[in-house]
Design a protein around this motif. Structure first.
Motif, PDB file in Angstrom:
ATOM      1  N   ASN A  13     -25.614  -0.262   2.756  1.00 45.67           N
ATOM      2  CA  ASN A  13     -26.575  -1.369   2.808  1.00 45.67           C
ATOM      3  C   ASN A  13     -26.020  -2.576   2.077  1.00 45.67           C
ATOM      4  OD1 ASN A  13     -27.349   0.600   0.477  1.00 45.67           O
ATOM      5  ND2 ASN A  13     -28.173  -1.372  -0.163  1.00 45.67           N
ATOM      6  N   GLN A  14     -26.624  -3.725   2.385  1.00 41.37           N
ATOM      7  CA  GLN A  14     -26.207  -4.962   1.737  1.00 41.37           C
ATOM      8  C   GLN A  14     -26.462  -4.849   0.238  1.00 41.37           C
ATOM      9  OE1 GLN A  14     -28.010  -8.314   3.740  1.00 41.37           O
ATOM     10  NE2 GLN A  14     -27.298  -7.611   5.732  1.00 41.37           N
ATOM     11  N   ASP A  15     -25.527  -5.383  -0.536  1.00 38.76           N
ATOM     12  CA  ASP A  15     -25.638  -5.361  -1.983  1.00 38.76           C
ATOM     13  C   ASP A  15     -26.262  -6.667  -2.446  1.00 38.76           C
ATOM     14  OD1 ASP A  15     -25.415  -4.492  -4.570  1.00 38.76           O
ATOM     15  OD2 ASP A  15     -23.234  -4.458  -4.625  1.00 38.76           O
ATOM     16  N   SER A  16     -26.716  -6.699  -3.675  1.00 42.78           N
ATOM     17  CA  SER A  16     -27.272  -7.912  -4.254  1.00 42.78           C
ATOM     18  C   SER A  16     -26.950  -7.947  -5.741  1.00 42.78           C
ATOM     19  CB  SER A  16     -28.788  -7.941  -4.067  1.00 42.78           C
ATOM     20  OG  SER A  16     -29.362  -8.983  -4.827  1.00 42.78           O
ATOM     21  N   ASP A  17     -26.504  -9.104  -6.225  1.00 38.29           N
ATOM     22  CA  ASP A  17     -26.271  -9.250  -7.659  1.00 38.29           C
ATOM     23  C   ASP A  17     -27.583  -9.129  -8.439  1.00 38.29           C
ATOM     24  OD1 ASP A  17     -23.539  -9.549  -7.347  1.00 38.29           O
ATOM     25  OD2 ASP A  17     -23.647 -11.744  -7.243  1.00 38.29           O
ATOM     26  N   ASP A  18     -28.707  -9.337  -7.749  1.00 37.21           N
ATOM     27  CA  ASP A  18     -30.031  -9.208  -8.362  1.00 37.21           C
ATOM     28  C   ASP A  18     -30.612  -7.807  -8.168  1.00 37.21           C
ATOM     29  OD1 ASP A  18     -30.036 -11.902  -9.171  1.00 37.21           O
ATOM     30  OD2 ASP A  18     -30.773 -12.529  -7.208  1.00 37.21           O
ATOM     31  N   TYR A  19     -29.790  -6.861  -7.666  1.00 34.02           N
ATOM     32  CA  TYR A  19     -30.184  -5.480  -7.422  1.00 34.02           C
ATOM     33  C   TYR A  19     -31.060  -5.375  -6.164  1.00 34.02           C
ATOM     34  CZ  TYR A  19     -28.349  -4.501 -12.041  1.00 34.02           C
ATOM     35  OH  TYR A  19     -27.527  -4.396 -13.113  1.00 34.02           O
ATOM     36  N   VAL A  20     -30.946  -4.249  -5.512  1.00 35.02           N
ATOM     37  CA  VAL A  20     -31.795  -3.925  -4.368  1.00 35.02           C
ATOM     38  C   VAL A  20     -33.012  -3.232  -4.972  1.00 35.02           C
ATOM     39  CG1 VAL A  20     -31.947  -2.663  -2.192  1.00 35.02           C
ATOM     40  CG2 VAL A  20     -29.774  -3.710  -2.875  1.00 35.02           C
ATOM     41  N   LYS A  21     -34.142  -3.944  -5.031  1.00 37.61           N
ATOM     42  CA  LYS A  21     -35.288  -3.500  -5.824  1.00 37.61           C
ATOM     43  C   LYS A  21     -36.459  -2.972  -5.008  1.00 37.61           C
ATOM     44  CE  LYS A  21     -35.520  -7.631  -7.690  1.00 37.61           C
ATOM     45  NZ  LYS A  21     -34.419  -8.196  -6.923  1.00 37.61           N
ATOM     46  N   SER A  22     -36.389  -3.097  -3.685  1.00 35.90           N
ATOM     47  CA  SER A  22     -37.521  -2.659  -2.861  1.00 35.90           C
ATOM     48  C   SER A  22     -37.010  -2.218  -1.498  1.00 35.90           C
ATOM     49  CB  SER A  22     -38.522  -3.798  -2.687  1.00 35.90           C
ATOM     50  OG  SER A  22     -37.968  -4.813  -1.859  1.00 35.90           O
ATOM     51  N   LEU A  23     -37.872  -1.537  -0.778  1.00 34.24           N
ATOM     52  CA  LEU A  23     -37.524  -1.107   0.573  1.00 34.24           C
ATOM     53  C   LEU A  23     -37.216  -2.313   1.458  1.00 34.24           C
ATOM     54  CD1 LEU A  23     -37.118   1.308   2.392  1.00 34.24           C
ATOM     55  CD2 LEU A  23     -39.571   1.307   2.854  1.00 34.24           C
ATOM     56  N   ASP A  24     -37.954  -3.401   1.268  1.00 34.64           N
ATOM     57  CA  ASP A  24     -37.713  -4.622   2.053  1.00 34.64           C
ATOM     58  C   ASP A  24     -36.330  -5.211   1.783  1.00 34.64           C
ATOM     59  OD1 ASP A  24     -40.186  -4.499   3.264  1.00 34.64           O
ATOM     60  OD2 ASP A  24     -41.136  -5.927   1.888  1.00 34.64           O
ATOM     61  N   GLU A  25     -35.817  -5.009   0.569  1.00 36.99           N
ATOM     62  CA  GLU A  25     -34.498  -5.544   0.207  1.00 36.99           C
ATOM     63  C   GLU A  25     -33.370  -4.605   0.620  1.00 36.99           C
ATOM     64  OE1 GLU A  25     -34.439  -6.538  -3.980  1.00 36.99           O
ATOM     65  OE2 GLU A  25     -36.193  -7.825  -3.788  1.00 36.99           O
ATOM     66  N   TRP A  26     -33.719  -3.389   1.043  1.00 36.05           N
ATOM     67  CA  TRP A  26     -32.704  -2.423   1.472  1.00 36.05           C
ATOM     68  C   TRP A  26     -32.393  -2.686   2.945  1.00 36.05           C
ATOM     69  CZ3 TRP A  26     -31.148   1.248   4.831  1.00 36.05           C
ATOM     70  CH2 TRP A  26     -30.088   2.049   4.430  1.00 36.05           C
ATOM     71  N   ILE A  27     -31.291  -3.395   3.196  1.00 37.57           N
ATOM     72  CA  ILE A  27     -30.920  -3.822   4.548  1.00 37.57           C
ATOM     73  C   ILE A  27     -29.575  -3.203   4.915  1.00 37.57           C
ATOM     74  CG2 ILE A  27     -30.405  -5.824   6.006  1.00 37.57           C
ATOM     75  CD1 ILE A  27     -32.143  -7.448   3.915  1.00 37.57           C
ATOM     76  N   PRO A  28     -29.548  -2.367   5.971  1.00 34.53           N
ATOM     77  CA  PRO A  28     -28.284  -1.736   6.348  1.00 34.53           C
ATOM     78  C   PRO A  28     -27.233  -2.767   6.770  1.00 34.53           C
ATOM     79  CG  PRO A  28     -30.132  -0.739   7.540  1.00 34.53           C
ATOM     80  CD  PRO A  28     -30.657  -1.956   6.844  1.00 34.53           C
ATOM     81  N   ILE A  29     -25.997  -2.484   6.435  1.00 35.71           N
ATOM     82  CA  ILE A  29     -24.873  -3.285   6.926  1.00 35.71           C
ATOM     83  C   ILE A  29     -24.673  -2.921   8.392  1.00 35.71           C
ATOM     84  CG2 ILE A  29     -22.364  -3.590   6.749  1.00 35.71           C
ATOM     85  CD1 ILE A  29     -22.709  -3.036   3.696  1.00 35.71           C
ATOM     86  N   ASP A  30     -24.420  -3.918   9.226  1.00 42.47           N
ATOM     87  CA  ASP A  30     -24.229  -3.680  10.658  1.00 42.47           C
ATOM     88  C   ASP A  30     -23.236  -2.544  10.891  1.00 42.47           C
ATOM     89  OD1 ASP A  30     -25.984  -5.657  11.396  1.00 42.47           O
ATOM     90  OD2 ASP A  30     -24.445  -7.145  11.846  1.00 42.47           O
ATOM     91  N   GLY A  31     -23.650  -1.574  11.668  1.00 47.27           N
ATOM     92  CA  GLY A  31     -22.767  -0.477  12.054  1.00 47.27           C
ATOM     93  C   GLY A  31     -22.718   0.686  11.095  1.00 47.27           C
ATOM     94  N   GLN A  63     -39.853   6.187  -7.609  1.00 45.85           N
ATOM     95  CA  GLN A  63     -40.562   6.328  -6.329  1.00 45.85           C
ATOM     96  C   GLN A  63     -40.006   5.344  -5.296  1.00 45.85           C
ATOM     97  OE1 GLN A  63     -44.815   5.760  -6.557  1.00 45.85           O
ATOM     98  NE2 GLN A  63     -45.095   6.045  -4.369  1.00 45.85           N
ATOM     99  N   THR A  64     -39.739   4.121  -5.719  1.00 43.91           N
ATOM    100  CA  THR A  64     -39.160   3.121  -4.814  1.00 43.91           C
ATOM    101  C   THR A  64     -37.770   3.556  -4.360  1.00 43.91           C
ATOM    102  OG1 THR A  64     -40.439   1.336  -5.826  1.00 43.91           O
ATOM    103  CG2 THR A  64     -38.450   0.698  -4.613  1.00 43.91           C
ATOM    104  N   LEU A  65     -36.982   4.093  -5.291  1.00 45.64           N
ATOM    105  CA  LEU A  65     -35.644   4.570  -4.933  1.00 45.64           C
ATOM    106  C   LEU A  65     -35.734   5.718  -3.922  1.00 45.64           C
ATOM    107  CD1 LEU A  65     -32.595   4.266  -5.442  1.00 45.64           C
ATOM    108  CD2 LEU A  65     -32.838   6.016  -7.213  1.00 45.64           C
ATOM    109  N   VAL A  66     -36.656   6.626  -4.134  1.00 43.00           N
ATOM    110  CA  VAL A  66     -36.866   7.738  -3.201  1.00 43.00           C
ATOM    111  C   VAL A  66     -37.231   7.194  -1.814  1.00 43.00           C
ATOM    112  CG1 VAL A  66     -38.396   9.680  -2.655  1.00 43.00           C
ATOM    113  CG2 VAL A  66     -37.392   9.484  -4.943  1.00 43.00           C
ATOM    114  N   GLN A  67     -38.076   6.174  -1.770  1.00 39.40           N
ATOM    115  CA  GLN A  67     -38.452   5.558  -0.489  1.00 39.40           C
ATOM    116  C   GLN A  67     -37.226   4.983   0.230  1.00 39.40           C
ATOM    117  OE1 GLN A  67     -41.397   2.699  -1.737  1.00 39.40           O
ATOM    118  NE2 GLN A  67     -43.108   4.098  -1.341  1.00 39.40           N
ATOM    119  N   MET A  68     -36.360   4.319  -0.530  1.00 39.68           N
ATOM    120  CA  MET A  68     -35.139   3.756   0.061  1.00 39.68           C
ATOM    121  C   MET A  68     -34.274   4.864   0.650  1.00 39.68           C
ATOM    122  SD  MET A  68     -33.836   0.737  -2.478  1.00 39.68           S
ATOM    123  CE  MET A  68     -34.855   0.605  -3.935  1.00 39.68           C
TER     124      MET A  68
END
Length: 176
Positions: A13-31, A63-68
């Motif tokens: 998934n796409q990384d973020s310097d601000d951390y991936v903090k929610s399911l909405d911020e967890w975005i798969p990298i193409d492919g 819990q959020t991490l488990v959701q991701m």
């Protein structure tokens, strides 16, 4: 057993310097999801080892991490594949744990779970920390240029590091 171990952020998934903090911020990298599914369909066991210090920093809950991670499993399943064990280090950099990469604890957890040897197993990451963790267990360090990989590739890398554009290219290589 054909075992492949992946870092998560910047590889799947796409990384973020601000951390991936929610399911909405967890975005798969193409492919990336399709690559995991293709590998799984070809008999590979694909596991994930990820540092998640955002837990210790209070940026998101377990819990959020488990959701991701459930979402990641579901996406792979929708493509006809299966994602294996996902292990994570919840500690901050100063915690002194044995699981935070570049230490080998997470990779050893995966090896123990699958009763597998790690020598020569590809560990795919986007940071020097990932490559060093691979070396600590005699695994094959593999760098992808997604996430922080482009910056990492500009630095001196451990000898023998394999470099690919992204996870899809890693899968192409392993399946060729």
């Amino acid at each position: 057993m054909k075992l492949l171990i992946l870092d998560r952020d910047g590889v799947i998934n796409q990384d973020s310097d601000d951390y991936v903090k929610s399911l909405d911020e967890w975005i798969p990298i193409d492919g990336s999801i399709a690559a995991i599914a293709r590998l799984s369909q070809a008999g590979w066991t694909v596991a994930v080892a990820t540092n998640q210090s955002g837990l210790a920093r209070g940026y998101y809950s377990e819990q959020t991490l488990v959701q991701m991670h459930e979402h990641m499993h579901q996406l792979v399943a929708q493509q006809g594949g299966e994602l294996g064990l996902v292990v994570y280090c919840p500690h901050g950099p100063e915690a002194g744990c044995k699981c935070r990469k570049p230490l080998p604890g997470l990779l050893q957890q995966i090896a123990q779970h699958y009763a597998a040897e790690l020598e020569g197993v590809w560990f795919v990451g986007d940071s020097l920390r990932d490559l060093e963790a691979a070396l600590a267990v005699n695994a094959q360090p593999v760098l992808v240029r997604t996430g922080k990989g482009q910056k990492t590739a500009a630095k001196p890398l451990p000898e023998g590091t394999l470099i690919f554009t992204d996870l899809a290219e890693v899968a192409d290589q392993l399946l060729s």
